[in-house]
Write a protein that holds these residues in place. Sequence first.
Motif, PDB file in Angstrom:
ATOM      1  N   ILE A  89      22.023  19.289 -29.820  1.00  0.00           N
ATOM      2  CA  ILE A  89      22.912  18.728 -28.795  1.00  0.00           C
ATOM      3  C   ILE A  89      22.086  18.076 -27.689  1.00  0.00           C
ATOM      4  N   MET A 109      26.907  20.379 -22.329  1.00  0.00           N
ATOM      5  CA  MET A 109      26.220  20.717 -23.592  1.00  0.00           C
ATOM      6  C   MET A 109      26.596  22.122 -24.057  1.00  0.00           C
ATOM      7  N   SER A 112      29.861  21.996 -25.621  1.00  0.00           N
ATOM      8  CA  SER A 112      29.722  21.316 -26.920  1.00  0.00           C
ATOM      9  C   SER A 112      29.134  22.247 -27.977  1.00  0.00           C
ATOM     10  N   LEU A 115      31.743  24.498 -29.219  1.00  0.00           N
ATOM     11  CA  LEU A 115      32.641  23.778 -30.136  1.00  0.00           C
ATOM     12  C   LEU A 115      32.005  23.674 -31.519  1.00  0.00           C
ATOM     13  N   ILE A 127      36.938  16.927 -30.054  1.00  0.00           N
ATOM     14  CA  ILE A 127      35.842  16.941 -29.075  1.00  0.00           C
ATOM     15  C   ILE A 127      36.396  16.742 -27.672  1.00  0.00           C
ATOM     16  N   LEU A 131      36.203  19.463 -24.564  1.00  0.00           N
ATOM     17  CA  LEU A 131      35.432  19.167 -23.351  1.00  0.00           C
ATOM     18  C   LEU A 131      36.328  18.868 -22.149  1.00  0.00           C
ATOM     19  N   TYR A 141      32.768   9.514 -20.332  1.00  0.00           N
ATOM     20  CA  TYR A 141      32.918  10.402 -21.496  1.00  0.00           C
ATOM     21  C   TYR A 141      32.606   9.775 -22.854  1.00  0.00           C
ATOM     22  N   VAL A 145      31.119  11.925 -26.010  1.00  0.00           N
ATOM     23  CA  VAL A 145      31.795  12.144 -27.299  1.00  0.00           C
ATOM     24  C   VAL A 145      30.883  11.723 -28.452  1.00  0.00           C
ATOM     25  N   VAL A 148      28.173  14.297 -29.060  1.00  0.00           N
ATOM     26  CA  VAL A 148      28.620  15.504 -29.774  1.00  0.00           C
ATOM     27  C   VAL A 148      28.795  15.199 -31.263  1.00  0.00           C
ATOM     28  N   ARG A 149      29.331  14.029 -31.554  1.00  0.00           N
ATOM     29  CA  ARG A 149      29.490  13.654 -32.980  1.00  0.00           C
ATOM     30  C   ARG A 149      28.138  13.553 -33.662  1.00  0.00           C
TER      31      ARG A 149
END
Lengths: 169, 783
Positions: A89, A109, A112, A115, A127, A131, A141, A145, A148-149
């Motif tokens: 991350i 983070m 995340s 998640l 996501i 968040l 954002y 996003v 995170v992906r």
Amino acid sequence: MTTQHIEVTVNGTTHAADVEPRQLLAFFLREQLRLTGVHVGCDTTSCGVCTVLLDGVPIKSCTALAVQADGREIRTVEGLEQNGTLHPIQAAFMEEHGLQCGFCTPGMMMASVALLESNPNPSEEEIRWALSGNLCRCTGYMNIVKSVRRAAENIREENAVPVGAGEGR
Amino acid sequence: MATEIAHGGIGASVKRKEDPRFIRGKGTYIDDVVLPGMLYMKILRSPHAHAKILSINADAASVLPGVVAVVTGELMAAHNLAWMPTMSGDTQAVLATDKVRFQGQEVAAVIASDPYLAQDAVDLIEVEYEPLQAVVDPHKANDPGVPVIRDDKEGQTDNHIYHWEAGDKAATDAAFAQADKVVSLTTHYPRCHPAPLETCGCVADVNPATKHTTIYMTSQAPHAIRTVFALVTGLPEQEIRIISPDIGGGFGNKVPVYPGYVVATAASLLLGKPVKWIEDRSENLISTGFARDYHMSGELALKDDGTMLGLRVRLISDNGAFFADAQPSKFKAGLFHIVTGSYDMPAAHIIADGAYTNKAPGGVAYRCSFRVTEASYLIERLVQSAAYELEIDPVELRRKNFVRKDQFPYLSCTGWVYDSGDYHGAMDLAIEKLGYEELRREQAEKRARGEFMGIGVASFTEVVGAGHGKDYDIMGLRMFDSAELRVHPTGKAILKLGVKSQGQGHETTFAQIVEEELGIPFSDVEVREGDTDNTPYGLGTYASRSTPVAGAATAMVARKLRAKAQELAAHLLETRPEDLEFERGKFFVKGSREHFKTIQDCAFAAYTNLPDDMEPGLEGVTYYDPPNMTYPFGTYMVVVDIDRGTGEVKVRRMVAVDDCGVRINPMVVEGQIHGGLCEGYGIAFTQLITFDEAGNCLGSNFMDYLLPTAWETPNFEVYETVTPSPHHPLGAKGVGESPTVGSPAAYVNAVIDAVAHLGVRNIEMPVTSDKVWAALRAAGVDA
């Protein structure tokens, strides 16, 4: 002021401390353990810059008491990097420009990470929902996003390595 | 769009140098600063908006174990520090002595060994107030019988602050006399707050022996603040050092001097120990620099064919209890007279008046170059209204009136000289990327079915990058900026700047400018900011001025060093400087590419092997006073769907075409645009600081003052056109604020576009579901 004895495991190390019952967990982590990656932004559980993981669950440490962490395990941003290797991350936030001023970043983070540990392949909607308790004023954002992906992809790829093929990993 | 380029100079989306510390939680923000023996300060604030202070009893607070001192206005007054100057030539109370003038005003402070104890002691201070009538409506602030808020000011007999005009009244009246149609719009750009996630704070450290004062401070403008501190406190300026550490977002909120800074410094001076003061969120929202709060009436005169003839604006600014707008001193309403926007407007006239109210002072340029946001919002909303009244497509009406590409440099009727632009180009790209025509067809079909969909447009022109210093100053300080560059013997460089990043990525992008100009890899260039002892004097980072001014200074100082390096290369190559040509860090002998010296060779020679008549070293400083402002522009288009039953607005698309001239790091630029479009979304739909009739602030925490989250924030489709600034050495214009300036009008215009056929012309920001619901019902739409 009376104090209460607590033992809290933070990033794998157990700390014993005597704290005032009213002391906030964020204050304990920042001031007593000097884990200053835990930030404080709103005092009302709204902004999420103080997010840490309590037994793996993201919480807002600005509205939890230190005594509530007694006997439990906490993870903060300082525990993400392991043996000189960034957590995926962290690497993804840097790659995708998921941060600007950096103040929301540790909490963002940690939320995340929680998640991805429960949902290794989240959709954009998942996501954004996960968040939605963490505010950011700089990035809008979108790149968070994306970060995170990307981290999810990298973790999945890493985990897809067959047993034995990653000798010494 | 971000592209891969082999070097790290201009145009390269290199990864940021500041990230490694931030992703590890190893940034140093103000609350991370800890000094030996440090004490903690908390502030007692007024619960009333307007009240006389009858007495303050700090006896119980003073004797609480751990409390070191209680500071009141009386004590500050004894040191002549009860009042301080504001950036708009007014005064502001540091700690109240006579009365309180807004809810949240600073009344007393406690210094204790622990922040919890300091807060306990604050709660023990007893203040007796005599409440007075609160003045909350700026329109009624000067009605008969309304109490005078600023009775501390000699000769002040009402609540009027300033009267200011721009443009040409006679020419505008003549234009209106020729009009076929006059379209008007009265709207309030509501009070909001920049709300960086890190609040404001400081650690003041006055050495008890030498009286040297070091103040760690969340300041976007550390040098200017040092000068202000010297003037306010009488301390010698060279003995004051301001250090801005990492800043967790600023957005204009961290430009002014706040009372807490002054009290903490005074306390450290009196106690001989460092004093830390960190605001909590409510303190930040109720007492530090708010933004906007302009009540505006605009009239646009047009011919039937849509040709714009003139613009009239009358506005009242609600400035709160102290006129503390952070703006160049010559301009009482900031740069609002850019209000003719992107249009070739023959005449305009603006009248502005300021009103004191019992609200927090501020008027900071929240992601905005001094009231440009209010101006842009008004003209873009007004043009949209005109399109409906004239039954001309909003895009066509804009196109017809845009300043044309061949008109630049363009002298506007309010006196601006727009440096460069291609407004039609940006508009055309936005239309193409959005698929405008197709969406208009969809809208017509939906409208026939009783569904509500809208397409909003805004084509903004900004004015950023102040100065030039002749016309633009902050408290008399000319708005130049500076860069100091030293290349060391090993070819590694340190660049020191007078500006201060709050997340904009200066450590990366300014190093990229050095790479572009000198060829030293950006990773070998360390950028230092924020320490007044160790950086050249500058006016700071706000109003999108870092790249236009400090970026230019960086390019110029690098060019100075390049010229010297060329002489060194000639010395090493035993040729003449004019026989060399420079390309990406190498000086080649013309026509003989195998003979060259690198910039690193030259740097080493500057300290080891230089001509006898040359000064050693490779170092320079440039103070840059820009010849003109820069004028970024763009077109934003928004598509919304509105729920007929609930009034809920869903932003389906946001297409943003920005032209900020040459982009240094496209990744960073796009990131800033995303952020600004998100803040624009917040301003348009969620963020509101308002007050009840007693002057209680109703946006005092993040449960009431709503910032957009990842959940409701739309995705942004960002595109660029590139029209370089002709006067900036790199052609760059600055971008951090364009999206916040341009987007609120685009969002609101989209909502209005969905209901314009019902005759709706205005819904005030923030456009919440209940307001849309009410507008639908008022227009006779059943749920």
